[in-house]
Structure formats: C-alpha cells, structure tokens
Design a protein around this motif. Structure first.
Motif, PDB file in Angstrom:
ATOM      1  N   VAL A   1       0.832  -1.189   0.000  1.00 41.27           N
ATOM      2  CA  VAL A   1       0.000   0.000   0.000  1.00 41.27           C
ATOM      3  C   VAL A   1       0.876   1.253   0.000  1.00 41.27           C
ATOM      4  O   VAL A   1       0.611   2.198  -0.723  1.00 41.27           O
ATOM      5  CB  VAL A   1      -0.968  -0.012   1.202  1.00 41.27           C
ATOM      6  CG1 VAL A   1      -1.699   1.300   1.323  1.00 41.27           C
ATOM      7  CG2 VAL A   1      -1.953  -1.144   1.084  1.00 41.27           C
ATOM      8  N   THR A   2       1.929   1.215   0.799  1.00 39.40           N
ATOM      9  CA  THR A   2       2.854   2.352   0.837  1.00 39.40           C
ATOM     10  C   THR A   2       3.468   2.587  -0.534  1.00 39.40           C
ATOM     11  O   THR A   2       3.600   3.729  -0.977  1.00 39.40           O
ATOM     12  CB  THR A   2       3.961   2.116   1.888  1.00 39.40           C
ATOM     13  OG1 THR A   2       3.336   1.912   3.156  1.00 39.40           O
ATOM     14  CG2 THR A   2       4.902   3.289   1.977  1.00 39.40           C
ATOM     15  N   ALA A   3       3.798   1.512  -1.213  1.00 36.81           N
ATOM     16  CA  ALA A   3       4.393   1.640  -2.547  1.00 36.81           C
ATOM     17  C   ALA A   3       3.408   2.281  -3.522  1.00 36.81           C
ATOM     18  O   ALA A   3       3.805   3.113  -4.352  1.00 36.81           O
ATOM     19  CB  ALA A   3       4.834   0.280  -3.064  1.00 36.81           C
ATOM     20  N   LEU A   4       2.131   1.920  -3.412  1.00 42.09           N
ATOM     21  CA  LEU A   4       1.129   2.533  -4.292  1.00 42.09           C
ATOM     22  C   LEU A   4       1.008   4.031  -4.027  1.00 42.09           C
ATOM     23  O   LEU A   4       0.914   4.839  -4.949  1.00 42.09           O
ATOM     24  CB  LEU A   4      -0.229   1.862  -4.115  1.00 42.09           C
ATOM     25  CG  LEU A   4      -0.376   0.478  -4.713  1.00 42.09           C
ATOM     26  CD1 LEU A   4      -1.713  -0.131  -4.313  1.00 42.09           C
ATOM     27  CD2 LEU A   4      -0.247   0.532  -6.221  1.00 42.09           C
ATOM     28  N   TRP A   5       1.001   4.412  -2.734  1.00 46.90           N
ATOM     29  CA  TRP A   5       0.905   5.838  -2.399  1.00 46.90           C
ATOM     30  C   TRP A   5       2.140   6.585  -2.896  1.00 46.90           C
ATOM     31  O   TRP A   5       2.030   7.683  -3.450  1.00 46.90           O
ATOM     32  CB  TRP A   5       0.715   6.032  -0.895  1.00 46.90           C
ATOM     33  CG  TRP A   5       0.738   7.475  -0.512  1.00 46.90           C
ATOM     34  CD1 TRP A   5       1.629   8.101   0.298  1.00 46.90           C
ATOM     35  CD2 TRP A   5      -0.151   8.516  -0.967  1.00 46.90           C
ATOM     36  NE1 TRP A   5       1.354   9.443   0.376  1.00 46.90           N
ATOM     37  CE2 TRP A   5       0.271   9.723  -0.391  1.00 46.90           C
ATOM     38  CE3 TRP A   5      -1.250   8.528  -1.810  1.00 46.90           C
ATOM     39  CZ2 TRP A   5      -0.379  10.934  -0.624  1.00 46.90           C
ATOM     40  CZ3 TRP A   5      -1.898   9.743  -2.047  1.00 46.90           C
ATOM     41  CH2 TRP A   5      -1.471  10.921  -1.457  1.00 46.90           C
ATOM     42  N   GLU A   6       3.314   5.997  -2.718  1.00 47.66           N
ATOM     43  CA  GLU A   6       4.532   6.639  -3.205  1.00 47.66           C
ATOM     44  C   GLU A   6       4.520   6.766  -4.723  1.00 47.66           C
ATOM     45  O   GLU A   6       5.018   7.746  -5.275  1.00 47.66           O
ATOM     46  CB  GLU A   6       5.764   5.879  -2.725  1.00 47.66           C
ATOM     47  CG  GLU A   6       6.000   6.071  -1.239  1.00 47.66           C
ATOM     48  CD  GLU A   6       7.180   5.280  -0.695  1.00 47.66           C
ATOM     49  OE1 GLU A   6       7.898   4.634  -1.491  1.00 47.66           O
ATOM     50  OE2 GLU A   6       7.366   5.314   0.529  1.00 47.66           O
TER      51      GLU A   6
END
Length: 194
Positions: A1-6
């Motif tokens: 999820v963090t990767a998608l936001w980044e």
C-alpha cells in the motif's frame, strides 16, 4: 500500500493533492458519523485515484473538473476506479477497500443493490462507497473554485445525499495546500524547483 501511495506522489503531484484533500474530508466525516471500520474508508480515500496514474495529467484534470473529454478520454477516466480496485483486490484484507474504490462512481440505486450481493466485502463496502462518492463530488466542486459552504449547499439541494453526512460537513473547512503545482518545460527546472 505504501508503494502505491509513493507511486501516486512520484507520478503526479495533482493526483497526490486531490488524494490528500479527499482523505481529509473522509476523515472529517468518519470522526462525526458512525462508520464501520473507518480505516477502510480512509485507505480507500487515499488510494481512490491510484487508477488515474495511467492517465495523462491533462485528461485527469479535465475529467476531474467535469470538463469535456473525447469519448476515448472519457472512457479512460471512467475506468480508473476499476483499475485501482484490481490493483488492491489481490492484497489480503483489502477486499472491502477495493470494493469501496470500485463503486466510488456508483449511484445510490447501484449502491442499494450492493446490499444483496453474495460477497461480504461488497456488502460491507456500501457505506464507504457512498461516503467516497459524496466526498468526490464535494472535492470536485472545491477544486473548480466553489467555496466549501456553497459546495455542501449544492450537494444538499441535489437531494442525492444523506443529510446527516452533509450536516457533518457544515463545519468543515479545507486545509489550504502549502505548495504550488507548476507545469514547466524541462529547461526551466532549476535546483530546488522539485
């Protein structure tokens, strides 16, 4: 999820700005209106535009502002919730979040049909999708320059949205962005611009 936001942050500052504004409004509502698992609504709000990463910025901006798009552009813009939902649906425990995002453009009639779904995630996503739909409508108006109070009044007069949720927005005021989005040719970018 963090990767998608980044990925959203790196790909498009406009998407990141809108996503933050949407999340802020959803969090405001979630603290004032009882919601089932507010974290799912907040995460859906944060990632609801991740499907727009594939869109050219100008198509996103015109589509989000409600301006005219070519038939192909309109189809690409309307498909962004499904793209985002497909990305999230394979992540464990995010099935409800994916369904909220998938149904963010659904009408109240379409959302009513979600209650009868055989899939639990779809049934649980109904309230979140409803809130996200309302918040997107509000943010689009604010993004077009309509004042927040006027935008809430427009949504109230449309008769399409729940009065209790709109009442929760009566005291809401958007946080001003602390940066400016500029579109510059590559030759004009200097140290400290980005």
């Amino acid at each position: 999820v963090t990767a998608l936001w980044e990925l959203v942050l790196l790909t498009s500052p406009v998407l990141a700005l809108r996503s933050r504004a949407i999340r802020e409004i959803v969090c405001w509502i979630a603290t004032r209106v009882p919601t089932r698992d507010p974290w799912q609504c907040e995460l859906a709000a944060t990632l609801c535009l991740v499907g727009c990463i594939a869109l050219p910025d100008e198509v996103f901006e015109r589509g989000y502002a409600g301006q005219d798009l070519s038939p192909d552009e309109a189809q690409m813009f309307r498909a962004h919730p499904e793209r985002a939902a497909r990305l999230l649906s394979s992540i464990p425990r995010l099935e409800v979040v994916a369904e909220i995002i998938r149904n963010q453009q659904s009408s109240e009639k379409d959302l009513a049909a979600m209650t009868t779904s055989e899939f639990q995630a779809v049934r649980y996503a109904k309230q979140g999708a409803y809130i996200l739909h309302l918040v997107l409508e509000l943010d689009r108006r604010i993004h077009r320059g309509v004042g927040c109070r006027s935008a809430v009044a427009q949504l109230r007069s449309s008769g399409r949205f729940d009065g209790a949720i709109l009442d929760a927005l009566d005291s809401y005021s958007p946080t001003p962005a602390n940066f400016e989005v500029l579109h510059l040719p590559i030759g004009q970018i200097r140290a400290g611009t980005v």
